[in-house]
Design a protein around this motif. Structure first.
Motif, PDB file in Angstrom:
ATOM      1  N   GLY A   1       0.809  -1.212   0.000  1.00 55.53           N
ATOM      2  CA  GLY A   1       0.000   0.000   0.000  1.00 55.53           C
ATOM      3  C   GLY A   1       0.842   1.262   0.000  1.00 55.53           C
ATOM      4  N   LEU A   2       1.970   1.244   0.720  1.00 52.56           N
ATOM      5  CA  LEU A   2       2.838   2.417   0.750  1.00 52.56           C
ATOM      6  C   LEU A   2       3.578   2.590  -0.573  1.00 52.56           C
ATOM      7  CD1 LEU A   2       4.328   2.043   4.355  1.00 52.56           C
ATOM      8  CD2 LEU A   2       2.533   3.609   3.597  1.00 52.56           C
TER       9      LEU A   2
ATOM     10  N   ILE B   1       1.570   6.563  12.440  1.00 45.89           N
ATOM     11  CA  ILE B   1       0.717   5.381  12.492  1.00 45.89           C
ATOM     12  C   ILE B   1      -0.757   5.743  12.410  1.00 45.89           C
ATOM     13  CG2 ILE B   1       0.736   5.410  15.015  1.00 45.89           C
ATOM     14  CD1 ILE B   1       0.464   2.365  12.614  1.00 45.89           C
ATOM     15  N   ASN B   2      -1.162   6.898  12.963  1.00 49.28           N
ATOM     16  CA  ASN B   2      -2.570   7.286  12.881  1.00 49.28           C
ATOM     17  C   ASN B   2      -3.003   7.485  11.437  1.00 49.28           C
ATOM     18  OD1 ASN B   2      -2.908   7.236  15.650  1.00 49.28           O
ATOM     19  ND2 ASN B   2      -2.450   9.409  15.920  1.00 49.28           N
ATOM     20  N   ASN B   3      -2.141   8.098  10.635  1.00 53.42           N
ATOM     21  CA  ASN B   3      -2.466   8.302   9.227  1.00 53.42           C
ATOM     22  C   ASN B   3      -2.454   6.986   8.453  1.00 53.42           C
ATOM     23  OD1 ASN B   3      -2.723  11.101   9.528  1.00 53.42           O
ATOM     24  ND2 ASN B   3      -0.531  11.410   9.301  1.00 53.42           N
ATOM     25  N   ILE B   4      -1.543   6.082   8.821  1.00 54.50           N
ATOM     26  CA  ILE B   4      -1.505   4.764   8.171  1.00 54.50           C
ATOM     27  C   ILE B   4      -2.793   3.997   8.452  1.00 54.50           C
ATOM     28  CG2 ILE B   4      -0.351   2.517   8.164  1.00 54.50           C
ATOM     29  CD1 ILE B   4       2.275   3.957   8.644  1.00 54.50           C
ATOM     30  N   LEU B   5      -3.222   3.991   9.711  1.00 55.14           N
ATOM     31  CA  LEU B   5      -4.458   3.305  10.079  1.00 55.14           C
ATOM     32  C   LEU B   5      -5.665   3.934   9.385  1.00 55.14           C
ATOM     33  CD1 LEU B   5      -3.906   2.748  13.915  1.00 55.14           C
ATOM     34  CD2 LEU B   5      -4.117   0.964  12.178  1.00 55.14           C
ATOM     35  N   ASP B   6      -5.693   5.255   9.336  1.00 56.48           N
ATOM     36  CA  ASP B   6      -6.820   5.932   8.708  1.00 56.48           C
ATOM     37  C   ASP B   6      -6.878   5.646   7.207  1.00 56.48           C
ATOM     38  OD1 ASP B   6      -9.018   7.966   9.117  1.00 56.48           O
ATOM     39  OD2 ASP B   6      -7.872   8.988   7.551  1.00 56.48           O
ATOM     40  N   ASP B   7      -5.713   5.555   6.583  1.00 54.28           N
ATOM     41  CA  ASP B   7      -5.669   5.252   5.149  1.00 54.28           C
ATOM     42  C   ASP B   7      -6.173   3.827   4.883  1.00 54.28           C
ATOM     43  OD1 ASP B   7      -4.850   5.928   2.400  1.00 54.28           O
ATOM     44  OD2 ASP B   7      -3.341   4.393   2.689  1.00 54.28           O
ATOM     45  N   ILE B   8      -5.729   2.871   5.702  1.00 57.94           N
ATOM     46  CA  ILE B   8      -6.198   1.487   5.552  1.00 57.94           C
ATOM     47  C   ILE B   8      -7.702   1.417   5.764  1.00 57.94           C
ATOM     48  CG2 ILE B   8      -6.042  -0.848   6.492  1.00 57.94           C
ATOM     49  CD1 ILE B   8      -3.177  -0.208   7.298  1.00 57.94           C
ATOM     50  N   TYR B   9      -8.172   2.093   6.798  1.00 64.04           N
ATOM     51  CA  TYR B   9      -9.609   2.066   7.100  1.00 64.04           C
ATOM     52  C   TYR B   9     -10.439   2.670   5.971  1.00 64.04           C
ATOM     53  CZ  TYR B   9     -14.015   3.651   9.098  1.00 64.04           C
ATOM     54  OH  TYR B   9     -15.346   3.916   9.301  1.00 64.04           O
TER      55      TYR B   9
ATOM     56  N   ALA C   1      -5.811   0.897  16.902  1.00 67.29           N
ATOM     57  CA  ALA C   1      -6.086  -0.154  15.922  1.00 67.29           C
ATOM     58  C   ALA C   1      -7.408  -0.862  16.235  1.00 67.29           C
ATOM     59  CB  ALA C   1      -4.932  -1.159  15.897  1.00 67.29           C
ATOM     60  N   ILE C   2      -7.680  -1.112  17.513  1.00 65.38           N
ATOM     61  CA  ILE C   2      -8.933  -1.766  17.903  1.00 65.38           C
ATOM     62  C   ILE C   2     -10.132  -0.877  17.563  1.00 65.38           C
ATOM     63  CG2 ILE C   2     -10.267  -2.623  19.870  1.00 65.38           C
ATOM     64  CD1 ILE C   2      -7.582  -3.474  21.123  1.00 65.38           C
ATOM     65  N   ASP C   3      -9.981   0.437  17.711  1.00 70.66           N
ATOM     66  CA  ASP C   3     -11.068   1.353  17.338  1.00 70.66           C
ATOM     67  C   ASP C   3     -11.415   1.219  15.855  1.00 70.66           C
ATOM     68  OD1 ASP C   3     -11.440   2.409  19.873  1.00 70.66           O
ATOM     69  OD2 ASP C   3      -9.919   3.967  19.595  1.00 70.66           O
ATOM     70  N   TYR C   4     -10.390   1.154  15.012  1.00 69.53           N
ATOM     71  CA  TYR C   4     -10.637   1.012  13.577  1.00 69.53           C
ATOM     72  C   TYR C   4     -11.225  -0.366  13.257  1.00 69.53           C
ATOM     73  CZ  TYR C   4      -8.273   5.373  12.380  1.00 69.53           C
ATOM     74  OH  TYR C   4      -7.941   6.693  12.251  1.00 69.53           O
ATOM     75  N   LEU C   5     -10.755  -1.401  13.959  1.00 69.07           N
ATOM     76  CA  LEU C   5     -11.345  -2.734  13.772  1.00 69.07           C
ATOM     77  C   LEU C   5     -12.829  -2.737  14.135  1.00 69.07           C
ATOM     78  CD1 LEU C   5      -8.730  -5.349  15.066  1.00 69.07           C
ATOM     79  CD2 LEU C   5      -9.621  -5.109  12.746  1.00 69.07           C
TER      80      LEU C   5
END
Length: 429
Positions: free
Chosen positions: A104-105, A173-181, A317-321
């Motif tokens: 993804g990156l 990491i917050n931006n990485i998680l948000d992008d995946i989500y 990460a659990i919040d996004y899950l």
């Protein structure tokens, strides 16, 4: 024509994720631009500009060579630095978060476009330098070409500044998680919208494929994508039904049954059918939302490892899950492909039970020693209990995971107070 278009689109989506795709296109553009400017110079475009705006033109060949050589050297230095920063980003993401993040990156279009802009400008300068002699006078210099090269250099400087800003944001990491989500949410909602309302009613009409003819692929790789419209057309033309035994996102081994058909087909027809399946050695969230659950779970697990010990990242990460599982509960565990009230094919899918178990099994194993993380997981499962579920079985599955998590916590916690805090959490059933 429609089949050719779908296959071309699938091929384009595959190569678009390669890091060299856009740089190659832009480099070709720089090459074409340099030769186009040579043709314009032969028609006297620089002479006309010199007579109208003389201050925009350089006066002699030595100065032009010096300016252009300096620009080329500076852009090469910026390109090397930018490439080094990309490698640093990939290395840090792999070691601190998860190696699954790399595809993804790498496919980030911003990085590709910036590197491509550098490469296109360098190629343009190199071919423009061929047309300059040290003793050229101002009337024979390719002034317009030199002016465009200077403007491209200014664009490269702006792109370099934006690159530094973007790389500093992407590594968080917050931006990485948000992008995946965001990508997985978009893909999952597309899958839900494509589900035919009558598919659940027709699910029981799909016959048993036990005695069907089996066929395997000629190559191994991740089952990344499928052209649904082409497969339906194939089934219509051949008057058959097919069952795809491997879910999307899973690794397909060669010479292992991959497709079952209701009647035998020739080798030529099999090749035509397999041409509608896309296999690769990598995975992208845009093609398979299941990968997002894997990536976010691995980020949470990696964050709780002794070498990193970052509970805050695990909680994020659990919040996004939680959000992704909420959306997944709106989808049926049904892989039947329906068109015009007829069942043509069925694809094996990762059920909600399997998806939740795979995520929770890893999280329970590697985070059960932390009472805060366990409480967060119980809160997630309790939240899912109160969401609208497409199938009633989903609620029973969530309750089973709550029991398993509390059982693990009972054996993991040495402090009675921590265990009581877990057991007394208000979870509505």
């Amino acid at each position: 024509m429609i089949k050719l278009y779908n296959r071309t689109l699938s091929f384009f989506n595959t190569i678009e994720g390669k890091i060299a795709f856009y740089p190659t296109l832009l480099a070709l553009g720089g090459f074409i631009l340099s030769f186009s400017m040579m043709l314009l110079e032969e028609n006297g475009v620089s002479k006309m500009i010199l007579e109208t705006f003389p201050r925009l033109m350089l006066q002699d060949g030595d100065t032009a060579l010096t300016v252009m050589s300096t620009c080329v050297g500076g852009i090469i230095s910026m390109m090397v630095f930018s490439f080094s920063m990309v490698m640093l980003l990939l290395s840090q993401a792999s070691s601190n978060f998860s190696p699954r993040l790399l595809p993804g990156l790498i496919s980030d279009k911003i990085h590709q476009l910036i590197l491509g802009t550098y490469l296109a400008t360098i190629i343009y300068f190199i071919f423009t330098l061929f047309s300059i002699e040290p003793d050229d006078e101002k009337y024979t210099l390719p002034g317009m070409s030199i002016l465009i090269g200077i403007l491209l250099t200014i664009i490269c400087l702006g792109a370099f500044i934006y690159f530094i800003h973007n790389i500093s944001q992407r590594i968080q990491i917050n931006n990485i998680l948000d992008d995946i989500y965001s990508k997985s949410k978009k893909r999952l909602e597309e899958v839900i919208c494509l589900e035919d309302e009558s598919s659940d009613r027709l699910k029981s009409t799909f016959p048993d494929s036990k005695n069907w003819y089996s066929y395997s692929t000629r190559r191994s790789g991740y089952f990344q994508n499928i052209s649904i419209s082409n497969v339906i057309s194939f089934c219509k033309d051949e008057d058959i039904q097919i069952y795809i035994t491997i879910p999307k996102g899973f690794f397909v081994l060669s010479h292992v049954p991959f497709i079952y058909t209701s009647r035998e087909i020739s080798e030529e027809k099999l090749k035509r059918l397999l041409a509608n399946f896309n296999f690769s050695r990598g995975e992208l969230v845009e093609d398979n939302y299941i990968l997002a659950f894997k990536q976010i779970t691995e980020i949470a697990v990696k964050a709780m490892s002794p070498g990193i010990n970052d509970p805050g990242t695990a909680i994020n990460a659990i919040d996004y899950l939680t959000e992704l599982f909420t959306i997944r509960m709106r989808k049926k565990d049904n892989g039947v492909i329906v068109k015009d009230e007829a069942v043509y094919a069925k694809i094996a899918v990762v059920s909600f039970e399997e998806l939740l178990y795979y995520s929770m099994a890893s999280l329970r194993t590697y985070t059960k020693h932390d009472p805060i993380i366990v409480q967060k997981l119980l809160w997630m499962l309790g939240y899912l209990l109160n969401q609208n579920a497409e199938q009633n079985e989903y609620i029973e599955i969530i309750n089973e995971e709550i029991k398993a998590l509390k059982e693990d916590a009972k054996h993991a916690f040495g402090n009675e107070r921590d265990f009581k805090a877990i057991m007394n959490l208000p979870i509505q059933n």
